[in-house]
Design a protein around this motif. Structure first.
Motif, PDB file in Angstrom:
ATOM      1  N   TYR A 166      49.897  47.277  44.789  1.00  0.00           N
ATOM      2  CA  TYR A 166      50.457  48.379  43.984  1.00  0.00           C
ATOM      3  C   TYR A 166      50.113  48.549  42.594  1.00  0.00           C
ATOM      4  O   TYR A 166      50.205  47.437  41.823  1.00  0.00           O
ATOM      5  CB  TYR A 166      52.191  48.223  44.177  1.00  0.00           C
ATOM      6  N   SER A 167      50.029  49.593  42.064  1.00  0.00           N
ATOM      7  CA  SER A 167      49.396  49.968  40.774  1.00  0.00           C
ATOM      8  C   SER A 167      50.792  49.287  39.881  1.00  0.00           C
ATOM      9  O   SER A 167      51.952  49.332  40.228  1.00  0.00           O
ATOM     10  CB  SER A 167      49.578  51.313  40.413  1.00  0.00           C
ATOM     11  N   GLY A 168      50.260  48.492  38.805  1.00  0.00           N
ATOM     12  CA  GLY A 168      51.442  48.008  37.878  1.00  0.00           C
ATOM     13  C   GLY A 168      51.816  46.506  38.297  1.00  0.00           C
ATOM     14  O   GLY A 168      52.543  46.072  37.569  1.00  0.00           O
ATOM     15  N   THR A 169      51.186  46.006  39.638  1.00  0.00           N
ATOM     16  CA  THR A 169      51.475  44.682  39.961  1.00  0.00           C
ATOM     17  C   THR A 169      50.282  43.810  39.772  1.00  0.00           C
ATOM     18  O   THR A 169      49.303  44.364  39.807  1.00  0.00           O
ATOM     19  CB  THR A 169      52.408  44.768  41.296  1.00  0.00           C
ATOM     20  N   ASP A 170      50.670  42.576  40.138  1.00  0.00           N
ATOM     21  CA  ASP A 170      49.622  41.610  40.069  1.00  0.00           C
ATOM     22  C   ASP A 170      49.175  41.137  41.538  1.00  0.00           C
ATOM     23  O   ASP A 170      48.289  40.333  42.133  1.00  0.00           O
ATOM     24  CB  ASP A 170      49.740  40.380  39.392  1.00  0.00           C
ATOM     25  N   CYS A 171      50.097  41.220  42.539  1.00  0.00           N
ATOM     26  CA  CYS A 171      50.148  40.746  43.957  1.00  0.00           C
ATOM     27  C   CYS A 171      49.345  41.543  44.638  1.00  0.00           C
ATOM     28  O   CYS A 171      49.576  42.517  45.280  1.00  0.00           O
ATOM     29  CB  CYS A 171      51.618  40.860  44.400  1.00  0.00           C
ATOM     30  N   ALA A 172      48.004  41.021  44.850  1.00  0.00           N
ATOM     31  CA  ALA A 172      46.993  41.735  45.733  1.00  0.00           C
ATOM     32  C   ALA A 172      47.032  41.278  47.068  1.00  0.00           C
ATOM     33  O   ALA A 172      47.055  39.763  47.427  1.00  0.00           O
ATOM     34  CB  ALA A 172      45.756  41.978  45.353  1.00  0.00           C
ATOM     35  N   LEU A 173      47.047  42.014  48.309  1.00  0.00           N
ATOM     36  CA  LEU A 173      46.825  41.368  49.653  1.00  0.00           C
ATOM     37  C   LEU A 173      45.548  41.739  50.135  1.00  0.00           C
ATOM     38  O   LEU A 173      45.337  43.114  50.209  1.00  0.00           O
ATOM     39  CB  LEU A 173      48.090  41.779  50.661  1.00  0.00           C
ATOM     40  N   MET A 174      44.786  40.827  50.735  1.00  0.00           N
ATOM     41  CA  MET A 174      43.726  41.296  51.768  1.00  0.00           C
ATOM     42  C   MET A 174      43.924  41.638  52.997  1.00  0.00           C
ATOM     43  O   MET A 174      44.598  40.691  53.708  1.00  0.00           O
ATOM     44  CB  MET A 174      42.782  39.934  51.478  1.00  0.00           C
ATOM     45  N   VAL A 175      43.833  43.004  53.494  1.00  0.00           N
ATOM     46  CA  VAL A 175      44.348  43.497  54.720  1.00  0.00           C
ATOM     47  C   VAL A 175      43.381  44.016  55.520  1.00  0.00           C
ATOM     48  O   VAL A 175      42.674  44.628  55.144  1.00  0.00           O
ATOM     49  CB  VAL A 175      45.732  44.109  54.395  1.00  0.00           C
ATOM     50  N   PRO A 176      43.295  43.636  56.891  1.00  0.00           N
ATOM     51  CA  PRO A 176      42.691  44.557  57.776  1.00  0.00           C
ATOM     52  C   PRO A 176      43.257  45.748  58.261  1.00  0.00           C
ATOM     53  O   PRO A 176      44.450  46.069  57.768  1.00  0.00           O
ATOM     54  CB  PRO A 176      42.645  43.520  58.974  1.00  0.00           C
ATOM     55  N   PRO A 177      42.481  46.658  58.677  1.00  0.00           N
ATOM     56  CA  PRO A 177      43.333  48.074  59.022  1.00  0.00           C
ATOM     57  C   PRO A 177      44.128  47.799  60.400  1.00  0.00           C
ATOM     58  O   PRO A 177      43.733  47.131  61.037  1.00  0.00           O
ATOM     59  CB  PRO A 177      42.032  48.836  59.315  1.00  0.00           C
ATOM     60  N   SER A 178      45.054  48.896  60.371  1.00  0.00           N
ATOM     61  CA  SER A 178      45.826  48.760  61.788  1.00  0.00           C
ATOM     62  C   SER A 178      45.085  49.901  62.371  1.00  0.00           C
ATOM     63  O   SER A 178      44.470  50.935  61.688  1.00  0.00           O
ATOM     64  CB  SER A 178      47.510  49.375  61.711  1.00  0.00           C
ATOM     65  N   PRO A 179      45.254  50.087  63.686  1.00  0.00           N
ATOM     66  CA  PRO A 179      44.513  51.443  64.396  1.00  0.00           C
ATOM     67  C   PRO A 179      45.397  52.453  63.734  1.00  0.00           C
ATOM     68  O   PRO A 179      46.487  52.548  63.785  1.00  0.00           O
ATOM     69  CB  PRO A 179      44.892  51.178  65.675  1.00  0.00           C
TER      70      PRO A 179
END
Length: 1289
Positions: free
Chosen positions: A584-597
């Protein structure tokens, strides 16, 4: 029929495990010592030779080399990289980094690794030399930068993310050439090139790399090629690890291959990487090799247990000789993208493997009534007492004494010549000594003596509970229940503990594969080949960027596909997995995610990444942020070349056939010895059933089936154990040393799990990402039982808060009530720390205990944004104050009243109400939820043991901490009497404004008590340096814990032997409306200085947190800056670390320069600022910030007048200095406390204080830390990273 032999090998720290498939389909397994120089020089090659010789009789060719024509493939996992990192045995390497940052990787994030260790032992850096390169690039920030660039020779360029960058200093190639040539002459063979913002702008690194290649370095690690992620320090560490380890790995691989005919040319040789995928031998490099060994085990249990024997998600439990690893699998391998190993942060995809304990080699200790297993370890050398090499008593010895390990089934590989059996006599002798020590302690309280078996069993129970705690953390952290898992157990020592660990976690199924003893090797045989590509990005995840995101993913996918095709994979075997690193913009918590169908919502051609991100965010954190942009930080593709795995053949069923018993032995379980049948796994057939107690032996491990458990042999010959209910051992209210250790873990686990709920359900950056909170459990009288994490300034402080509520509220509290408090007179520290307290009734008319959580709220109103005004003179300037508010009244959340109170500071002239109401409300609800979780967990404990037992152990735990402190005070009194002839200690320290802090300590050697009297301390001050009484108590608990020198439960008991006298209306107990925000961050440090001076423990550290706040009405930035630590008897101070009451991490240079209109030209050690001594103090730091627009700058610092003291003849450290250099060159000394307007181009220069020296200067004394002869397992994984982050506040 295959073409040749296929080998999968795991070269571990102690043993090398081998799984081999012969051309005729036959399977061979082997285990041999990893290091045995008398018999062979390389264990994997020796294993291959032995198997080839036994199967074909012609293992060697005419030159005496292993015949590679017989071999189809070799796959290997190895701890070579990890060991080189641990032992610091990598290549001679140098670091090339921007000018001003020569010490950046030494300072790192400035947090110290162990908050209670005064002799700070920071991991050494990997490089031998540093070269500063005078070149610099910064983000353009066109809309925010007000510096007049017309007179500056700054060049505009574009980074790979499309962002505009400014080259403010170009590279001088001649100077670089000269510096690199000098390095070659010094014998440097490898270089890491780490330049700020190079992940986005590669040009400078590429030019340096070209010069380095021409000069002839054999390894050149350019940081943007090693890992293309933002954040200079972790990328720098990763590049250094790559430059340090890759030559070492290359040498190992070359040496391995040279022992084969043709150097293995034409043989398919693959190495396991940290991410669980294989890579060709010539592409195996340092930064991807750290978890090469353990990764095989995770792949092994994942592919052999999940949806094979159970539909439940699986917890992997790998207990070896030197460490225990836990991980989780629920259909996909769980990766982390940044983790520390041996003090080095690696920024690369790696499996989330948590090293949580020291395994079978955990050393057993008894201290102040508590049993402990680990963290120290016997390691492979000397090993446990029974290994015949003079090692300590360990968990392995306890299993041997209890009959759970059978020497007759073990190979004779022990003793100095490695030809003897396990030595049970040595174990018995060592346990007799341990039992004598424990029983002499128990006799003081007329407690029942313990037998040898009870002592050994006690240690096993404590070791099991110590392993359960991080498993609970690993599961609850992500919102999962540990009980809803199966336990997949492997590793040499795991089988002896699996049933007990499962039972303590509430798990009902244990899975043990037939190759459990060599599961890492088997996993390597099953693993796929993996190629990864990644690049940074700065796009918003929105429909107008989808085409570009798809294009970038296609480019990366094509690169992966080509690399896999080049290794012989057909397109049908290749699977490409796209990922986006989203936050999310303005936060530091990035998640590496695969796509959902993709379904109805607009999404990329590769699938719906947004839905995937939202689902995972909600799962981990309990909510989502609406109307907030989602940013793409990185784009990644993982290409998988699928391995062809031979079909398993099921052996014939043994249903109805009674399994043959090899022998019957006596094994000790809770309550006494029981006859226990021993079975050999090779004689067991599918569908045979074995009732516990039983031991199943195979050549690789010992599996204990406990009474009340049942083992079944599965279709393919593996073992599934169903855990029975078991008789709960009756625990009485009397203090029992074993139960004391177990309850200590359970109480801490409750506080930890409350913290996980708070982190997951809160919304603000301060609580969710900076983890600035702590949670605690209190007894019926409001006395602290346990709190986590150990933020020094929170230690013991919440207790005063709870006891104040009990006084004020009396018997009026009822179920469903929750209280809110933050006032200094009600046990508060400073106003932004809001404490939420819930009384717990559990079928009782009065509260039987309390739970509380304290969180730092980013804003609660007052003079300035952030509620930390540097010039407050009254409490009303610092925000909303609550003495005792009913936040929840009988289940009703009093939102209306709360909002009114949070807005009340706006009535004070010049002040505002809270500037962040939505976050305040969300975070307070999260604190209520965390308390609710604590109540639920204590309820479960009461249901398990009974209220009287739980309350009794709350008392026993406090008594135990009291005992540890009394023992220490007796020792200090004895030493003081010897050296000074008196048991009265005195010290005075002065704040920079001249206010004295006076301490007189009167010790009683007989009772082990101390009176700490602060009479004589100066009166309250005008300004905000006043410290609430709770701060003094926190500082005292912190100092006592440091002086005890080992783990003790930090609770009310610590202060029971200490009487604290603080004069009213002094700076340490100010009046009702006194301003206190500076007392929390500065005076707290000076109280520690006084206490350590009185007890003559060590020289002063910097005595300051160097607080800096800057910004405008629309944004703000806050940081605290490290300094030098004081030296002590036997150890020098450490430079560039936070000390004592703070441990806050500093924001990375690249993040600061990307998000704020600031430049960081310098962040390095302040050479010579540590005081000289026999052991010298640590250096402070120099930190410079250049402002790119007009800002209000505020500094709140100490030790700008009085120097940090030296001790025993050591010299003081240098005092700090705050300078502002105007853009026209005018230089201004700001003093210790100031608020000033700074203009574009102005530079703030902070020089932080150094630590004092210890002992008369002259010859340097030996560093006691270098002579410590013990092994400590190296903790790692997401559970450890989380705790480290929590302790960095």
């Amino acid at each position: 029929m295959g073409k040749g032999f296929q080998f999968a090998i795991d070269r571990g720290g102690t043993f090398t495990d081998v799984f081999a498939r012969c051309p005729n389909g036959k399977v061979r397994v082997m285990k041999l010592l990893s290091v045995d120089p008398q018999n062979y020089d390389d264990a994997p090659r020796e294993a291959i030779r032995r198997i080839l010789q036994e199967e074909t009789g012609k293992a060697l060719d005419k030159d005496g080399k292993v015949n590679s024509s017989l071999i189809e493939s070799i796959r290997m996992g190895t701890t070579v990289a990890t060991n080189a990192l641990l032992e610091r045995k990598g290549a001679n390497m140098a670091l090339l980094i921007n000018k001003g940052f020569k010490d950046l990787l030494l300072i790192g994030n400035q947090a110290r690794p162990d908050i209670f260790q005064l002799n700070i032992n920071r991991p050494e850096v990997l490089y031998k030399e540093v070269v500063e390169v005078d070149c610099r690039v910064i983000p353009a920030l066109e809309d925010r930068c007000e510096i007049d660039k017309t007179k500056l020779n700054w060049k505009e360029v574009y980074g790979t993310t499309g962002q505009k960058m400014l080259v403010i200093k170009d590279i001088d190639e001649e100077a670089v050439k000269k510096d690199l040539s000098a390095l070659r002459e010094k014998g440097i063979e490898s270089v890491a090139v780490v330049l700020a913002h190079s992940y986005n702008y590669h040009e400078h690194e590429l030019r340096i790399g070209k010069i380095a290649k021409e000069i002839g370095f054999n390894q050149i690690s350019l940081s943007h090629l090693v890992t293309s992620m933002a954040r200079l320090v972790p990328r720098g560490y990763t590049s250094c690890a790559d430059a340090y380890l890759t030559p070492h790995i290359r040498d190992y691989v070359r040496g391995f291959a040279e022992g084969f005919s043709g150097g293995l040319e034409g043989t398919n040789v693959l190495f396991m990487q940290s991410d669980g995928g294989l890579t060709p031998m010539d592409m195996f490099n340092g930064s991807r090799a750290i978890l090469s060994g353990p990764a095989g085990g995770v792949v092994g249990y994942a592919l052999t247990s999940y949806q094979k024997e159970t539909d439940l998600p699986v917890i992997g439990f790998d207990m070896g000789g030197t460490s225990t690893d836990v991980s989780r699998y629920a259909g996909t391998l769980e990766h982390v993208h940044e983790a520390a190993t041996a003090g080095v942060t690696i920024q690369a995809p790696q499996l989330d493997i948590n090293t949580v304990a020291a395994g079978g080699g955990s050393a057993l200790q008894f201290r102040s009534g508590l049993l402990a297993a680990g963290p120290r370890s016997a390691g492979a050398q000397p090993g446990p007492a029974c290994y015949r090499k003079g090692g300590p008593l360990t968990v392995t010895d306890a299993n041997l004494l209890l009959g759970r390990l059978l020497p007759e089934y073990f190979p004779k590989i022990f003793g100095p010549h490695e030809n003897e059996a396990l030595d049970k006599e040595a174990t018995v002798t060592a346990f007799k000594n341990m039992a004598a020590e424990i029983n002499s302690f128990l006799m003081k309280d007329d407690a029942k003596e313990m037998s040898l078996e009870e002592v050994a069993m006690g240690f096993i129970s404590v070791a099991n509970e110590a392993m359960c705690r991080p498993i609970r953390a690993l599961t609850t952290a992500r919102g999962y229940d540990a009980r809803a898992h199966a336990l997949a157990c492997f590793g040499g020592a795991g089988g002896q503990h699996a049933c007990a660990v499962a039972k303590q976690l509430g798990i009902s199924t244990v899975l043990i594969h037939k190759y459990a003893g060599i599961l890492s090797a088997y996993g390597i045989a099953l693993a796929d080949v993996v190629e990864e590509t990644q690049q940074p990005c700065a796009l918003v995840y929105s429909p107008n960027n989808f085409a570009e995101l798809d294009r970038l993913l296609d480019v990366l996918a094509a690169t992966c596909r080509e690399k896999l095709r080049a290794q012989g994979f057909k397109d049908s075997q290749i699977v490409l997995e796209p990922y986006l690193h989203l936050r999310y913009s303005g936060t530091d918590c990035a998640l590496m995610v695969p796509p959902s169908p993709g379904d109805s919502a607009p999404h990329t051609r590769h699938g719906d990444f947004y839905a995937s991100f939202i689902n995972r965010y909600k799962k981990e954190f309990g909510f989502t942020l609406s109307k907030r942009d989602v940013m793409v930080d990185d784009i990644r593709v993982r290409g998988v070349g699928a391995s062809e795995v031979a079909e398993e053949v099921a052996p014939p069923s043994g249903k109805g056939i009674v399994p043959p018993v090899d022998k019957t032995v006596k094994v000790y379980f809770q309550g006494g010895y029981q006859d226990t049948n021993v079975y050999l796994l090779e004689n067991l057939q599918p569908e045979q059933d074995i009732a516990g107690p039983a031991i199943i032996m195979d050549s690789l491990s010992t599996i204990l089936v406990e009474p009340d458990c049942r083992a079944v042999i599965t279709k393919y010959g593996d073992i599934r154990i169903t855990i029975g209910e078991g008789r709960q051992r009756a625990v009485s209210t009397a203090c029992d040393s074993v139960q004391l250790s177990i309850f200590s873990h359970r109480f801490m686990s409750i506080a930890e799990q409350m913290g996980r709920v708070l982190q997951r359900t809160s919304i603000s950056v301060n609580i969710k990402e900076r983890l600035d909170f702590s949670c605690a459990l209190f007894g019926a009288g409001g006395a602290l039982v346990s709190n986590a994490p150990h933020i020094p300034v929170h230690l013991g402080a919440m207790q005063a808060c709870v006891q104040y509520q009990m006084q004020v509220r009396g018997d009026s509290l009822k179920p469903g009530d929750v209280l809110l408090s933050n006032h200094p007179k009600a046990g508060g520290s400073h106003l932004p720390d809001l404490t939420v307290i819930t009384p717990v009734f559990h079928n009782s008319p009065k509260p039987i205990f309390f739970v509380a959580s304290r969180g730092h709220h980013a804003d609660i109103g007052g003079l300035t944004p952030g509620s930390m005004p540097p010039h407050s003179t009254s409490l009303s300037h610092e925000g909303a104050a609550f003495k005792s508010m009913l936040l929840v009244d009988g289940g009703h959340f009093n939102e209306e009243e709360l909002v009114k109170e949070l807005q009340r500071p706006g009535e004070v002239p010049g002040c505002s109400g809270t500037r962040n109401l939505a976050d305040n409300l969300s975070d307070l609800k999260a604190q209520v939820a965390a308390n609710q979780r604590g109540i639920q967990l204590v309820g479960e404990l009461i249901d398990e043991y009974g209220l009287d037992v739980v309350q009794a152990y709350m008392g026993h735990i406090q008594k135990n901490a009291e005992l540890a402190v009394r023992d220490m005070l007796k020792e200090i009194a004895r030493k003081t009497l010897e050296t000074t002839g008196s048991t009265i200690l005195k010290a005075t320290e002065y704040m920079d404004n001249g206010t004295p802090i006076v301490l007189t300590v009167t010790l009683d050697e007989k009772e082990g008590t101390a009176v700490c009297d602060f009479t004589g301390t100066g009166v309250e001050v005008w300004g905000n340096l006043n410290a609430p009484r709770a701060i003094t108590l926190s500082a005292l608990i912190y100092c006592l814990r440091c002086m005890v020198g080992h783990d003790v439960p930090l609770n009310q008991g610590c202060l029971t032997p200490v009487t604290v006298i603080v004069p009213q209306d002094s700076i340490l107990d100010p009046s009702e409306d006194a301003a206190v925000v500076g007392g929390n961050v500065l005076t707290s440090q000076r109280i520690v200085d006084v206490v350590l001076k009185a007890f003559q423990v060590c020289a002063a550290s910097q005595g300051c947190m160097n607080n800096l706040t800057l910004g405008e009405s629309s944004w703000g930035y806050y940081e605290t800056v490290a300094g030098g630590s004081g030296a002590g008897p036997g150890w020098p101070g450490t430079g560039g670390v936070h000390t004592h009451m703070t441990n806050t991490r500093i924001t990375d240079v690249e993040i600061i320069e990307t998000r704020y209109p600031l430049m960081v030209p310098t962040f390095s050690l302040r050479s010579g600022s540590g005081g000289m001594g026999k052991w010298s103090g640590g250096d402070g730091v120099v930190r410079e910030l250049v402002f790119r627009r007009t800002v209000q700058l505020s500094v709140l610092t100490e030790r700008r007048v009085f120097q940090p003291y030296g001790m025993n003849g050591g010299e003081p450290g240098k005092r700090g200095l705050n300078l502002l250099q105007r853009v026209n060159g005018r230089l201004i000394n700001l003093g210790g406390k100031a608020s000033i307007e700074a203009y574009p181009g102005d530079k703030y220069i902070m020089s932080s204080p150094g630590g004092g020296g210890y002992g008369v200067p002259g010859t340097a004394g030996p560093d006691v830390r270098t002579g410590e002869k013990f092994n400590k397992f190296v903790e790692r994984g997401s559970v450890y990273e989380y705790r480290s982050a929590q302790e960095s506040i």
